[in-house]
Design a protein around this motif. Structure first.
Motif, PDB file in Angstrom:
ATOM      1  N   PRO A  71      58.403  58.292  43.445  1.00  0.00           N
ATOM      2  CA  PRO A  71      58.689  58.916  42.127  1.00  0.00           C
ATOM      3  C   PRO A  71      60.661  59.121  43.377  1.00  0.00           C
ATOM      4  CG  PRO A  71      57.397  60.855  40.922  1.00  0.00           C
ATOM      5  CD  PRO A  71      57.314  59.606  42.530  1.00  0.00           C
ATOM      6  N   SER A  72      61.838  58.925  42.748  1.00  0.00           N
ATOM      7  CA  SER A  72      62.430  59.573  43.286  1.00  0.00           C
ATOM      8  C   SER A  72      63.555  59.374  42.089  1.00  0.00           C
ATOM      9  CB  SER A  72      63.374  58.358  44.189  1.00  0.00           C
ATOM     10  OG  SER A  72      65.039  59.139  44.036  1.00  0.00           O
ATOM     11  N   ASP A  73      63.923  61.216  41.908  1.00  0.00           N
ATOM     12  CA  ASP A  73      64.984  61.119  40.711  1.00  0.00           C
ATOM     13  C   ASP A  73      66.585  61.192  41.477  1.00  0.00           C
ATOM     14  OD1 ASP A  73      64.551  63.602  42.218  1.00  0.00           O
ATOM     15  OD2 ASP A  73      64.751  64.644  39.781  1.00  0.00           O
ATOM     16  N   ILE A  74      66.422  60.945  42.942  1.00  0.00           N
ATOM     17  CA  ILE A  74      68.499  60.604  43.594  1.00  0.00           C
ATOM     18  C   ILE A  74      69.650  60.672  42.831  1.00  0.00           C
ATOM     19  CG2 ILE A  74      67.647  59.021  44.580  1.00  0.00           C
ATOM     20  CD1 ILE A  74      68.296  62.066  47.022  1.00  0.00           C
ATOM     21  N   GLU A  75      69.328  59.572  42.282  1.00  0.00           N
ATOM     22  CA  GLU A  75      70.587  59.033  41.171  1.00  0.00           C
ATOM     23  C   GLU A  75      71.376  59.848  40.361  1.00  0.00           C
ATOM     24  OE1 GLU A  75      71.685  54.590  42.431  1.00  0.00           O
ATOM     25  OE2 GLU A  75      71.145  54.991  40.590  1.00  0.00           O
ATOM     26  N   PHE A  76      70.195  61.403  40.087  1.00  0.00           N
ATOM     27  CA  PHE A  76      70.400  62.104  38.812  1.00  0.00           C
ATOM     28  C   PHE A  76      71.260  62.898  39.070  1.00  0.00           C
ATOM     29  CE2 PHE A  76      65.968  62.034  35.703  1.00  0.00           C
ATOM     30  CZ  PHE A  76      66.649  60.668  36.124  1.00  0.00           C
ATOM     31  N   LYS A  77      71.361  62.901  40.473  1.00  0.00           N
ATOM     32  CA  LYS A  77      71.935  64.548  40.980  1.00  0.00           C
ATOM     33  C   LYS A  77      74.051  63.917  41.406  1.00  0.00           C
ATOM     34  CE  LYS A  77      67.782  66.482  42.277  1.00  0.00           C
ATOM     35  NZ  LYS A  77      67.098  65.267  41.949  1.00  0.00           N
ATOM     36  N   LEU A  78      73.819  62.628  41.410  1.00  0.00           N
ATOM     37  CA  LEU A  78      75.358  61.717  42.303  1.00  0.00           C
ATOM     38  C   LEU A  78      76.577  61.922  40.566  1.00  0.00           C
ATOM     39  CD1 LEU A  78      73.454  59.521  44.645  1.00  0.00           C
ATOM     40  CD2 LEU A  78      74.678  61.722  45.257  1.00  0.00           C
ATOM     41  N   PRO A  79      77.258  61.344  41.571  1.00  0.00           N
ATOM     42  CA  PRO A  79      78.696  61.789  40.171  1.00  0.00           C
ATOM     43  C   PRO A  79      78.185  60.203  39.364  1.00  0.00           C
ATOM     44  CG  PRO A  79      79.270  61.954  42.237  1.00  0.00           C
ATOM     45  CD  PRO A  79      77.984  61.711  42.752  1.00  0.00           C
ATOM     46  N   GLN A  80      78.504  59.889  38.073  1.00  0.00           N
ATOM     47  CA  GLN A  80      78.635  59.014  38.018  1.00  0.00           C
ATOM     48  C   GLN A  80      79.442  58.407  36.546  1.00  0.00           C
ATOM     49  OE1 GLN A  80      75.593  57.611  36.947  1.00  0.00           O
ATOM     50  NE2 GLN A  80      74.641  58.788  38.555  1.00  0.00           N
ATOM     51  N   PRO A  81      79.980  56.829  37.201  1.00  0.00           N
ATOM     52  CA  PRO A  81      78.724  56.147  37.223  1.00  0.00           C
ATOM     53  C   PRO A  81      78.128  56.108  38.788  1.00  0.00           C
ATOM     54  CG  PRO A  81      81.297  55.135  36.392  1.00  0.00           C
ATOM     55  CD  PRO A  81      81.136  56.076  36.615  1.00  0.00           C
ATOM     56  N   ASN A  82      78.093  55.210  38.906  1.00  0.00           N
ATOM     57  CA  ASN A  82      77.386  55.284  40.353  1.00  0.00           C
ATOM     58  C   ASN A  82      77.192  54.131  41.145  1.00  0.00           C
ATOM     59  OD1 ASN A  82      76.731  56.625  43.288  1.00  0.00           O
ATOM     60  ND2 ASN A  82      74.433  56.580  42.488  1.00  0.00           N
ATOM     61  N   TYR A  83      77.249  54.293  42.667  1.00  0.00           N
ATOM     62  CA  TYR A  83      77.107  53.042  42.847  1.00  0.00           C
ATOM     63  C   TYR A  83      76.118  53.261  44.795  1.00  0.00           C
ATOM     64  CZ  TYR A  83      81.243  51.395  41.577  1.00  0.00           C
ATOM     65  OH  TYR A  83      82.358  51.255  40.149  1.00  0.00           O
ATOM     66  N   THR A  84      75.288  51.746  44.664  1.00  0.00           N
ATOM     67  CA  THR A  84      73.967  52.140  45.648  1.00  0.00           C
ATOM     68  C   THR A  84      74.890  52.536  47.161  1.00  0.00           C
ATOM     69  OG1 THR A  84      72.786  49.634  44.251  1.00  0.00           O
ATOM     70  CG2 THR A  84      72.046  50.629  46.250  1.00  0.00           C
ATOM     71  N   VAL A  85      76.296  52.284  47.406  1.00  0.00           N
ATOM     72  CA  VAL A  85      76.286  52.364  48.578  1.00  0.00           C
ATOM     73  C   VAL A  85      76.590  54.007  49.258  1.00  0.00           C
ATOM     74  CG1 VAL A  85      78.603  51.707  48.190  1.00  0.00           C
ATOM     75  CG2 VAL A  85      77.706  52.020  50.276  1.00  0.00           C
ATOM     76  N   ASN A  86      76.914  53.940  47.701  1.00  0.00           N
ATOM     77  CA  ASN A  86      76.790  55.955  47.505  1.00  0.00           C
ATOM     78  C   ASN A  86      75.519  56.282  47.754  1.00  0.00           C
ATOM     79  OD1 ASN A  86      79.715  55.398  47.060  1.00  0.00           O
ATOM     80  ND2 ASN A  86      79.355  56.031  45.167  1.00  0.00           N
ATOM     81  N   THR A  87      74.407  55.991  46.938  1.00  0.00           N
ATOM     82  CA  THR A  87      73.306  57.085  46.920  1.00  0.00           C
ATOM     83  C   THR A  87      72.706  56.570  48.610  1.00  0.00           C
ATOM     84  OG1 THR A  87      72.930  55.858  44.933  1.00  0.00           O
ATOM     85  CG2 THR A  87      71.006  56.841  46.335  1.00  0.00           C
ATOM     86  N   LEU A  88      72.927  55.324  49.014  1.00  0.00           N
ATOM     87  CA  LEU A  88      72.116  55.346  50.098  1.00  0.00           C
ATOM     88  C   LEU A  88      73.143  56.041  51.903  1.00  0.00           C
ATOM     89  CD1 LEU A  88      72.374  51.294  50.597  1.00  0.00           C
ATOM     90  CD2 LEU A  88      70.230  52.858  50.797  1.00  0.00           C
TER      91      LEU A  88
END
Length: 195
Positions: A71-88
Protein backbone atom coordinates in the motif's frame (compact mmCIF):
# COMPACT_ATOMS: atom_id res chain seq x y z
CA UNK A 1 13.94 -2.20 -8.38
CA UNK A 2 11.15 -2.00 -10.96
CA UNK A 3 8.00 -0.68 -9.28
CA UNK A 4 4.55 -0.61 -10.86
CA UNK A 5 2.27 2.16 -9.58
CA UNK A 6 -1.39 1.21 -9.52
CA UNK A 7 -3.40 4.36 -8.69
CA UNK A 8 -6.97 4.35 -7.42
CA UNK A 9 -9.40 5.65 -4.84
CA UNK A 10 -9.90 1.99 -3.81
CA UNK A 11 -13.30 2.86 -2.37
CA UNK A 12 -13.23 -0.01 -1.46
CA UNK A 13 -10.38 -2.17 -2.73
CA UNK A 14 -11.85 -5.39 -4.15
CA UNK A 15 -10.67 -8.75 -5.55
CA UNK A 16 -10.56 -7.28 -9.07
CA UNK A 17 -7.83 -4.84 -7.97
CA UNK A 18 -5.91 -7.67 -6.32
CA UNK A 19 -6.21 -9.97 -9.36
CA UNK A 20 -4.75 -7.27 -11.62
CA UNK A 21 -1.99 -6.22 -9.17
CA UNK A 22 -0.98 -9.83 -8.54
CA UNK A 23 -1.02 -10.63 -12.27
CA UNK A 24 1.30 -7.66 -12.92
CA UNK A 25 3.62 -8.79 -10.10
CA UNK A 26 3.77 -12.37 -11.39
CA UNK A 27 3.61 -11.93 -15.19
CA UNK A 28 5.60 -8.80 -16.01
CA UNK A 29 9.11 -7.51 -15.30
CA UNK A 30 7.72 -5.47 -12.38
CA UNK A 31 9.16 -6.62 -9.06
CA UNK A 32 6.71 -4.81 -6.78
CA UNK A 33 3.32 -3.22 -7.19
CA UNK A 34 2.48 -0.17 -5.09
CA UNK A 35 -1.25 0.44 -4.64
CA UNK A 36 -1.26 4.25 -4.56
CA UNK A 37 -4.36 5.46 -2.72
CA UNK A 38 -5.60 8.67 -4.32
CA UNK A 39 -6.60 11.28 -1.73
CA UNK A 40 -9.94 13.02 -1.82
CA UNK A 41 -9.83 15.88 -4.30
CA UNK A 42 -10.79 19.01 -2.29
CA UNK A 43 -12.48 20.45 -5.39
CA UNK A 44 -14.84 17.52 -5.81
CA UNK A 45 -17.89 16.62 -3.79
CA UNK A 46 -17.14 13.88 -1.29
CA UNK A 47 -20.25 11.76 -1.90
CA UNK A 48 -19.52 8.18 -0.83
CA UNK A 49 -15.73 8.50 -0.68
CA UNK A 50 -14.42 7.21 2.63
CA UNK A 51 -11.72 9.12 4.48
CA UNK A 52 -8.23 8.77 2.95
CA UNK A 53 -6.86 6.89 5.96
CA UNK A 54 -9.80 4.46 6.11
CA UNK A 55 -9.28 3.55 2.45
CA UNK A 56 -5.51 3.23 2.96
CA UNK A 57 -6.13 0.95 5.95
CA UNK A 58 -8.33 -1.33 3.82
CA UNK A 59 -5.66 -1.47 1.10
CA UNK A 60 -3.13 -2.41 3.81
CA UNK A 61 -5.42 -5.19 5.03
CA UNK A 62 -6.08 -6.47 1.51
CA UNK A 63 -2.39 -6.64 0.56
CA UNK A 64 -0.99 -8.14 3.81
CA UNK A 65 -0.70 -11.62 2.31
CA UNK A 66 0.92 -10.46 -0.94
CA UNK A 67 4.65 -9.75 -0.40
CA UNK A 68 5.03 -8.15 -3.85
CA UNK A 69 2.07 -5.75 -3.37
CA UNK A 70 2.43 -2.74 -1.06
CA UNK A 71 0.00 0.00 0.00
CA UNK A 72 1.19 3.56 -0.64
CA UNK A 73 -0.04 6.85 0.80
CA UNK A 74 2.59 8.88 -1.07
CA UNK A 75 -0.03 11.21 -2.58
CA UNK A 76 -1.42 12.15 0.85
CA UNK A 77 1.74 14.20 1.42
CA UNK A 78 1.59 16.11 -1.85
CA UNK A 79 -0.24 19.42 -2.48
CA UNK A 80 -3.78 19.01 -3.82
CA UNK A 81 -5.06 18.85 -6.48
CA UNK A 82 -2.18 16.69 -7.63
CA UNK A 83 -1.08 15.40 -11.03
CA UNK A 84 0.52 12.03 -11.77
CA UNK A 85 3.57 13.74 -13.29
CA UNK A 86 4.20 15.46 -9.90
CA UNK A 87 3.87 12.15 -8.04
CA UNK A 88 6.38 10.55 -10.40
CA UNK A 89 8.86 13.44 -9.90
CA UNK A 90 8.44 13.19 -6.12
CA UNK A 91 9.03 9.41 -6.17
CA UNK A 92 12.12 9.80 -8.37
CA UNK A 93 13.59 12.26 -5.83
CA UNK A 94 12.71 10.08 -2.85
CA UNK A 95 13.72 6.72 -4.36
CA UNK A 96 16.40 7.47 -6.98
CA UNK A 97 17.37 3.78 -7.34
CA UNK A 98 13.87 2.59 -8.22
CA UNK A 99 12.38 2.60 -11.71
CA UNK A 100 8.71 3.59 -11.65
CA UNK A 101 6.10 2.49 -14.18
CA UNK A 102 2.35 3.09 -14.36
CA UNK A 103 -0.35 0.42 -14.37
CA UNK A 104 -3.66 1.34 -15.94
CA UNK A 105 -6.67 -0.09 -17.69
CA UNK A 106 -7.10 0.26 -21.43
CA UNK A 107 -10.00 2.64 -20.72
CA UNK A 108 -7.69 5.05 -18.83
CA UNK A 109 -5.12 4.92 -21.60
CA UNK A 110 -7.75 6.48 -23.89
CA UNK A 111 -7.65 9.70 -21.87
CA UNK A 112 -3.86 9.75 -21.32
CA UNK A 113 -3.44 12.47 -23.97
CA UNK A 114 -5.50 14.77 -21.69
CA UNK A 115 -3.13 14.31 -18.72
CA UNK A 116 -0.77 17.07 -17.66
CA UNK A 117 2.64 16.55 -19.37
CA UNK A 118 1.56 13.17 -20.73
CA UNK A 119 4.36 13.26 -23.36
CA UNK A 120 6.94 13.54 -20.58
CA UNK A 121 5.34 10.58 -18.74
CA UNK A 122 5.43 8.47 -21.93
CA UNK A 123 9.04 9.34 -22.67
CA UNK A 124 10.28 8.57 -19.15
CA UNK A 125 8.05 5.82 -17.73
CA UNK A 126 6.78 2.48 -18.96
CA UNK A 127 3.03 1.95 -18.85
CA UNK A 128 1.59 -1.51 -18.29
CA UNK A 129 -1.94 -1.78 -19.62
CA UNK A 130 -4.50 -4.38 -18.62
CA UNK A 131 -7.49 -5.11 -20.86
CA UNK A 132 -10.95 -3.73 -20.24
CA UNK A 133 -14.20 -4.31 -22.10
CA UNK A 134 -14.44 -1.08 -24.03
CA UNK A 135 -15.37 0.45 -27.36
CA UNK A 136 -13.00 0.52 -30.31
CA UNK A 137 -9.82 2.54 -30.13
CA UNK A 138 -9.57 5.95 -31.79
CA UNK A 139 -6.45 7.11 -33.68
CA UNK A 140 -5.16 9.18 -30.73
CA UNK A 141 -5.27 6.09 -28.48
CA UNK A 142 -3.82 3.83 -31.20
CA UNK A 143 -0.66 5.94 -31.43
CA UNK A 144 -0.26 5.80 -27.64
CA UNK A 145 -1.03 2.07 -27.53
CA UNK A 146 1.71 1.46 -30.10
CA UNK A 147 4.26 3.57 -28.20
CA UNK A 148 7.46 1.70 -27.27
CA UNK A 149 6.88 2.44 -23.59
CA UNK A 150 3.34 1.00 -23.54
CA UNK A 151 3.09 -2.72 -22.77
CA UNK A 152 -0.21 -4.55 -23.08
CA UNK A 153 -0.40 -7.32 -20.49
CA UNK A 154 -2.66 -10.26 -21.16
CA UNK A 155 -4.27 -10.06 -17.72
CA UNK A 156 -7.72 -11.45 -16.91
CA UNK A 157 -10.56 -9.04 -17.76
CA UNK A 158 -12.13 -8.14 -14.43
CA UNK A 159 -15.30 -6.09 -14.60
CA UNK A 160 -16.00 -5.46 -10.91
CA UNK A 161 -16.47 -1.87 -9.82
CA UNK A 162 -16.26 -0.26 -6.40
CA UNK A 163 -19.44 1.64 -7.28
CA UNK A 164 -21.29 -1.66 -7.78
CA UNK A 165 -20.00 -2.90 -4.41
CA UNK A 166 -21.03 0.29 -2.57
CA UNK A 167 -24.52 0.27 -4.09
CA UNK A 168 -25.02 -3.37 -3.17
CA UNK A 169 -23.85 -2.85 0.42
CA UNK A 170 -26.32 0.04 0.67
CA UNK A 171 -29.06 -2.27 -0.66
CA UNK A 172 -28.15 -4.97 1.87
CA UNK A 173 -26.92 -7.44 -0.76
CA UNK A 174 -24.22 -9.99 0.00
CA UNK A 175 -21.06 -8.95 -1.86
CA UNK A 176 -18.57 -10.87 0.30
CA UNK A 177 -17.10 -12.87 -2.63
CA UNK A 178 -15.99 -9.58 -4.25
CA UNK A 179 -13.83 -8.51 -1.30
CA UNK A 180 -10.96 -10.04 0.61
CA UNK A 181 -12.15 -11.41 3.96
CA UNK A 182 -10.24 -8.78 5.98
CA UNK A 183 -11.69 -5.93 3.93
CA UNK A 184 -15.21 -7.32 4.20
CA UNK A 185 -14.87 -7.58 8.00
CA UNK A 186 -13.59 -3.99 8.18
CA UNK A 187 -16.52 -2.68 6.10
CA UNK A 188 -19.06 -4.73 8.03
CA UNK A 189 -17.66 -3.83 11.46
CA UNK A 190 -17.59 -0.08 10.69
CA UNK A 191 -20.87 0.01 8.74
CA UNK A 192 -19.15 1.59 5.75
CA UNK A 193 -21.30 2.44 2.71
CA UNK A 194 -24.57 1.51 4.46
CA UNK A 195 -26.12 4.97 4.24
Amino acid sequence: MKIGLYFGTFNPIHVGHLIIANHMAEHSVLEQIWMVVTPHNPHKEKNTLLDDRQRFHMVSLATEDYPKIKPSDIEFKLPQPNYTVNTLAHLKDKFPHHEFSLIMGEDNLKSLHKWKNYEYILENHDIYVYPRISESTDTETSSILNHLRVHKINAPIVEISSTFIRENIKNKKNIQPLLSEKVWKEIDHNNYYRK
